[in-house]
Design a protein around this motif. Structure first.
Motif, PDB file in Angstrom:
ATOM      1  N   ALA A   2       0.833  -1.195   0.000  1.00 40.48           N
ATOM      2  CA  ALA A   2       0.000   0.000   0.000  1.00 40.48           C
ATOM      3  C   ALA A   2       0.871   1.251   0.000  1.00 40.48           C
ATOM      4  N   ASP A   3       0.394   2.302  -0.650  1.00 36.28           N
ATOM      5  CA  ASP A   3       1.092   3.576  -0.607  1.00 36.28           C
ATOM      6  C   ASP A   3       1.039   4.129   0.819  1.00 36.28           C
ATOM      7  N   GLU A   4       1.993   4.987   1.148  1.00 39.21           N
ATOM      8  CA  GLU A   4       2.083   5.525   2.504  1.00 39.21           C
ATOM      9  C   GLU A   4       0.824   6.283   2.931  1.00 39.21           C
ATOM     10  N   CYS A   5       0.157   6.931   1.969  1.00 39.64           N
ATOM     11  CA  CYS A   5      -1.031   7.702   2.344  1.00 39.64           C
ATOM     12  C   CYS A   5      -2.134   6.804   2.888  1.00 39.64           C
ATOM     13  N   PHE A   6      -2.063   5.502   2.585  1.00 34.06           N
ATOM     14  CA  PHE A   6      -3.026   4.542   3.118  1.00 34.06           C
ATOM     15  C   PHE A   6      -2.420   3.651   4.196  1.00 34.06           C
ATOM     16  N   LEU A  41     -18.556  -6.931  -2.652  1.00 33.14           N
ATOM     17  CA  LEU A  41     -17.130  -6.992  -2.331  1.00 33.14           C
ATOM     18  C   LEU A  41     -16.514  -5.665  -2.744  1.00 33.14           C
ATOM     19  N   ASP A  42     -15.992  -4.932  -1.780  1.00 29.55           N
ATOM     20  CA  ASP A  42     -15.368  -3.624  -2.020  1.00 29.55           C
ATOM     21  C   ASP A  42     -13.853  -3.820  -2.051  1.00 29.55           C
ATOM     22  N   ILE A  43     -13.293  -3.915  -3.247  1.00 26.32           N
ATOM     23  CA  ILE A  43     -11.851  -4.152  -3.421  1.00 26.32           C
ATOM     24  C   ILE A  43     -11.115  -2.816  -3.322  1.00 26.32           C
ATOM     25  N   GLY A  44     -10.133  -2.749  -2.441  1.00 26.35           N
ATOM     26  CA  GLY A  44      -9.441  -1.489  -2.196  1.00 26.35           C
ATOM     27  C   GLY A  44     -10.323  -0.557  -1.395  1.00 26.35           C
ATOM     28  N   CYS A  45     -10.882  -1.083  -0.313  1.00 21.47           N
ATOM     29  CA  CYS A  45     -11.897  -0.355   0.462  1.00 21.47           C
ATOM     30  C   CYS A  45     -11.350   0.845   1.215  1.00 21.47           C
ATOM     31  N   GLY A  46     -10.033   0.935   1.396  1.00 26.73           N
ATOM     32  CA  GLY A  46      -9.460   2.076   2.092  1.00 26.73           C
ATOM     33  C   GLY A  46     -10.010   2.233   3.493  1.00 26.73           C
ATOM     34  N   THR A  47     -10.434   3.442   3.817  1.00 28.99           N
ATOM     35  CA  THR A  47     -10.944   3.715   5.158  1.00 28.99           C
ATOM     36  C   THR A  47     -12.433   3.417   5.296  1.00 28.99           C
ATOM     37  N   PRO A  66      -5.015  -3.786   1.144  1.00 30.51           N
ATOM     38  CA  PRO A  66      -3.703  -4.219   1.616  1.00 30.51           C
ATOM     39  C   PRO A  66      -3.121  -3.367   2.730  1.00 30.51           C
ATOM     40  N   ALA A  67      -3.745  -2.231   3.037  1.00 27.06           N
ATOM     41  CA  ALA A  67      -3.212  -1.318   4.052  1.00 27.06           C
ATOM     42  C   ALA A  67      -3.870  -1.572   5.398  1.00 27.06           C
ATOM     43  N   GLN A  68      -3.140  -2.157   6.320  1.00 24.26           N
ATOM     44  CA  GLN A  68      -3.690  -2.446   7.634  1.00 24.26           C
ATOM     45  C   GLN A  68      -4.110  -1.172   8.357  1.00 24.26           C
ATOM     46  N   ALA A  69      -3.352  -0.082   8.177  1.00 23.40           N
ATOM     47  CA  ALA A  69      -3.684   1.170   8.857  1.00 23.40           C
ATOM     48  C   ALA A  69      -5.045   1.690   8.407  1.00 23.40           C
TER      49      ALA A  69
END
Length: 241
Positions: A2-6, A41-47, A66-69
């Protein structure tokens, strides 16, 4: 990755305040209703903005990112417990049979490796029930959107409760079509910390996407315009036979 912003906890925590206008998701909510989807199914659901909007309508949602944060931020929101959150991507999903799979915003373009793209489309296909649909957007390369990604056009200062003022802006780093790399910079007034996040998007031609969807077994039902950015994006609707 994941990119840092995510993926960076401090940046994931301020993602929503920095991007408060999510009217781009309205079209996806409408398509959920159009296709009478009850499991999404929301792929790349972000926040989790889109996922939570659907659960408020009584829809069962699986959100994968992929971003746990970002997953942590999504899970902590009111109603977050109603979504099944998965830290991963479309290639590592448990067995599912959903009515609709989505990739909103930049998600499809962030999958820039051709093999990863094929595997993502296939993973979404396997998660769909027969007759289910995959819907996603990607910018029309002819629009050369990146030409407007610069500090002058994007600089702003956002006051965020509990965080303070945050300066942010974007700047293109490299253009090597079909790939475009850009960097977001964030400056926290509270302690002076400067964080950056580099992203690379792949700009695919319309026929390139159609060809790959067909190769992965989909029927392409249509290519629509994006209501919030007319003439600038392709919105693909593909069906699992």
């Amino acid at each position: 990755m994941a990119d840092e912003c995510f993926g960076h906890p401090r940046l994931a925590a301020i993602h929503d305040p920095l991007d408060p206008d999510r009217s781009d998701l309205d079209a996806y909510v409408e398509m959920t209703e159009e296709f009478e989807a009850r499991q999404v199914l929301d792929i790349g659901c972000g926040t989790g903005v889109f996922a939570r909007a659907l659960t408020e309508r009584g829809i069962e949602v699986v959100g994968v990112d992929p971003a746990q944060a970002s997953i942590d931020v999504a899970r902590a929101k009111p109603g977050g417990e109603r979504v099944r959150w998965i830290c991963g991507d479309a290639t590592t999903l448990p067995p599912l049979r959903v009515d609709l799979a989505t990739m909103t915003a930049n998600v499809a373009q962030q999958i820039r490796d051709p093999q990863a793209w094929r595997e993502t489309l296939r993973g979404a296909y396997e998660a769909l029930r027969p007759g289910g649909r995959l819907v996603f957007e990607t910018r029309d390369p002819a629009g050369r959107a990146w030409e407007g990604w610069n500090r002058e056009a994007s600089y702003r200062v956002t006051e965020i409760p509990g965080v303070g003022a945050v300066e942010s802006w974007v700047q293109v780093v490299e253009v090597s079509e079909p790939l475009v790399t850009f960097r977001w910079t964030y400056v926290f007034a509270a302690d002076g910390q400067v964080l950056t996040s580099d992203s690379t998007l792949r700009f695919r031609e319309r026929q390139e996407v159609v060809t790959e969807l067909i190769a992965q077994g989909y029927e392409v039902e249509g290519v629509r315009d994006a209501p919030d950015r007319p003439g600038k994006e392709f919105v693909f609707v593909a069906r699992r036979p």
